[in-house]
Write a protein that holds these residues in place. Structure first.
Motif, PDB file in Angstrom:
ATOM      1  N   THR A  68       0.784  -1.196  -0.178  1.00 56.19           N
ATOM      2  CA  THR A  68      -0.110  -0.034   0.055  1.00 56.19           C
ATOM      3  C   THR A  68       0.888   1.129   0.062  1.00 56.19           C
ATOM      4  O   THR A  68       2.328   1.354   0.257  1.00 56.19           O
ATOM      5  CB  THR A  68      -1.004   0.120   1.089  1.00 56.19           C
ATOM      6  OG1 THR A  68      -0.216   0.300   2.299  1.00 56.19           O
ATOM      7  CG2 THR A  68      -1.724  -1.337   1.535  1.00 56.19           C
ATOM      8  N   GLY A  69       0.287   2.254  -0.231  1.00 56.53           N
ATOM      9  CA  GLY A  69       1.057   3.599  -0.329  1.00 56.53           C
ATOM     10  C   GLY A  69       0.646   4.423   0.927  1.00 56.53           C
ATOM     11  O   GLY A  69       1.107   5.685   0.924  1.00 56.53           O
ATOM     12  N   SER A  70       0.677   3.834   2.040  1.00 58.22           N
ATOM     13  CA  SER A  70       0.398   4.665   3.417  1.00 58.22           C
ATOM     14  C   SER A  70       1.581   5.342   3.896  1.00 58.22           C
ATOM     15  O   SER A  70       1.471   6.239   4.760  1.00 58.22           O
ATOM     16  CB  SER A  70      -0.172   3.619   4.472  1.00 58.22           C
ATOM     17  OG  SER A  70       0.750   2.764   4.737  1.00 58.22           O
ATOM     18  N   MET A  71       2.651   5.044   3.322  1.00 63.39           N
ATOM     19  CA  MET A  71       3.933   5.765   3.578  1.00 63.39           C
ATOM     20  C   MET A  71       4.349   6.353   2.584  1.00 63.39           C
ATOM     21  O   MET A  71       5.666   6.980   2.786  1.00 63.39           O
ATOM     22  CB  MET A  71       5.050   4.606   3.993  1.00 63.39           C
ATOM     23  CG  MET A  71       5.057   4.284   5.576  1.00 63.39           C
ATOM     24  SD  MET A  71       5.064   5.256   6.907  1.00 63.39           S
ATOM     25  CE  MET A  71       6.752   6.002   6.588  1.00 63.39           C
ATOM     26  N   SER A  72       3.569   6.718   1.440  1.00 61.66           N
ATOM     27  CA  SER A  72       4.041   7.631   0.536  1.00 61.66           C
ATOM     28  C   SER A  72       4.149   8.998   1.130  1.00 61.66           C
ATOM     29  O   SER A  72       3.284   9.289   1.916  1.00 61.66           O
ATOM     30  CB  SER A  72       3.128   7.660  -0.491  1.00 61.66           C
ATOM     31  OG  SER A  72       3.070   6.189  -1.349  1.00 61.66           O
ATOM     32  N   THR A 108       3.931  -1.005   8.851  1.00 62.16           N
ATOM     33  CA  THR A 108       5.092  -0.199   8.889  1.00 62.16           C
ATOM     34  C   THR A 108       4.750   1.295   8.797  1.00 62.16           C
ATOM     35  O   THR A 108       4.183   1.772   7.771  1.00 62.16           O
ATOM     36  CB  THR A 108       5.915  -0.713   7.509  1.00 62.16           C
ATOM     37  OG1 THR A 108       6.481  -2.010   7.692  1.00 62.16           O
ATOM     38  CG2 THR A 108       7.355   0.072   7.680  1.00 62.16           C
ATOM     39  N   HIS A 109       4.996   1.924   9.861  1.00 65.53           N
ATOM     40  CA  HIS A 109       4.637   3.495   9.790  1.00 65.53           C
ATOM     41  C   HIS A 109       5.553   4.232  10.874  1.00 65.53           C
ATOM     42  O   HIS A 109       6.357   3.655  11.066  1.00 65.53           O
ATOM     43  CB  HIS A 109       3.284   3.526  10.385  1.00 65.53           C
ATOM     44  CG  HIS A 109       2.051   3.315   9.523  1.00 65.53           C
ATOM     45  ND1 HIS A 109       0.658   2.895   9.987  1.00 65.53           N
ATOM     46  CD2 HIS A 109       2.122   2.925   7.951  1.00 65.53           C
ATOM     47  CE1 HIS A 109      -0.003   2.809   8.775  1.00 65.53           C
ATOM     48  NE2 HIS A 109       0.624   2.653   7.998  1.00 65.53           N
ATOM     49  N   ARG A 110       5.449   5.595  10.769  1.00 62.41           N
ATOM     50  CA  ARG A 110       6.472   6.482  11.385  1.00 62.41           C
ATOM     51  C   ARG A 110       5.856   6.276  13.175  1.00 62.41           C
ATOM     52  O   ARG A 110       4.669   6.489  13.467  1.00 62.41           O
ATOM     53  CB  ARG A 110       6.438   7.557  10.974  1.00 62.41           C
ATOM     54  CG  ARG A 110       7.635   8.459  11.247  1.00 62.41           C
ATOM     55  CD  ARG A 110       7.623   9.692  10.818  1.00 62.41           C
ATOM     56  NE  ARG A 110       7.777   9.757   9.132  1.00 62.41           N
ATOM     57  CZ  ARG A 110       9.137   9.152   8.643  1.00 62.41           C
ATOM     58  NH1 ARG A 110      10.006   9.171   9.066  1.00 62.41           N
ATOM     59  NH2 ARG A 110       9.143   9.211   7.279  1.00 62.41           N
ATOM     60  N   VAL A 111       6.885   6.331  13.860  1.00 59.41           N
ATOM     61  CA  VAL A 111       6.689   6.470  15.290  1.00 59.41           C
ATOM     62  C   VAL A 111       6.340   7.655  15.567  1.00 59.41           C
ATOM     63  O   VAL A 111       7.161   8.866  15.283  1.00 59.41           O
ATOM     64  CB  VAL A 111       7.785   5.844  16.111  1.00 59.41           C
ATOM     65  CG1 VAL A 111       7.589   6.011  17.677  1.00 59.41           C
ATOM     66  CG2 VAL A 111       8.080   4.403  15.950  1.00 59.41           C
ATOM     67  N   THR A 112       5.105   8.187  16.159  1.00 55.44           N
ATOM     68  CA  THR A 112       4.712   9.595  16.617  1.00 55.44           C
ATOM     69  C   THR A 112       4.909   9.792  18.425  1.00 55.44           C
ATOM     70  O   THR A 112       5.247  10.690  18.730  1.00 55.44           O
ATOM     71  CB  THR A 112       3.429   9.767  16.385  1.00 55.44           C
ATOM     72  OG1 THR A 112       2.385   8.591  16.878  1.00 55.44           O
ATOM     73  CG2 THR A 112       3.101   9.526  14.926  1.00 55.44           C
TER      74      THR A 112
END
Length: 196
Positions: A68-72, A108-112
């Motif tokens: 997916t493009g969730s980290m685009s 896989t995402h960025r830590v907030t």
């Protein structure tokens, strides 16, 4: 005292007068160069595979693919990322990490945000995709994560295609044919006879 006669010394001698020159077809030379090039490419590919296996076992480094493009635009869909497993205590806000989820695909995402967990090794982290408007619905309790070291866009489809049994079979057959062809004795080679 006579000197030893070797195949190399026989090859270096001038051919007898009137003897035909050794056959060196101009068509064979490019074919031989192509075979050598393909063998080198196969050898380098083999070394890369061996290095990846060693890194996976010794340093916890593996590959993940992005569907997916969730980290685009940071990591577009179709990318492959190199990730390394690290303890949750080493995670920092802003890191892009992969978290395993029981019964579901990893995310896989960025830590907030990071909050201490129930133990010293545990952390409760909140993630958000760069392309998403909001954070993930639930925080993740982790003792380790896989942090993204770097990514290469657009090669996930190639890696997925390589996993197809027909493609793997074709690559195996092609490699076997290449090796046999490269090392098969050539009929046109001059056979020297060793003196008795």
């Amino acid at each position: 005292m006579s000197t030893a006669v070797t195949r190399r010394s026989l090859r270096e001698q001038d051919p007898p007068v009137g003897a035909p020159a050794a056959a060196s077809s101009p068509r064979r030379r490019p074919a031989r160069l192509l075979a050598d090039l393909l063998l080198w490419i196969a050898a380098i590919g083999g070394v890369v595979c061996i290095v990846l296996v060693i890194l996976a076992y010794t340093a916890g480094i593996t590959l993940i693919m992005f569907k997916t493009g969730s980290m685009s635009p940071t990591i577009p869909a179709g990318s492959v990322a190199v990730v390394q497993r690290i303890p949750a205590a080493e995670v920092e806000v802003g890191d892009v990490v992969t978290v395993d989820r029981e019964g579901e695909l990893p995310v896989t995402h960025r830590v907030t945000t990071i909050v201490p967990g129930a133990t010293d090794a545990e952390r409760v982290i909140t993630l958000k995709g760069d392309a998403n408007a909001t954070e993930d619905p639930f925080p993740y309790t982790v003792t380790s994560v896989r942090t993204v070291l770097f990514s290469v866009p657009g090669i996930a489809t190639v890696i997925v295609a390589m996993g197809n049994p027909f493609v793997l079979g074709g690559i195996t057959v092609a490699a076997a044919v290449l090796v046999v062809w490269a090392f098969w004795p050539r009929d046109g080679r001059r056979r020297e006879r060793m003196p008795t």
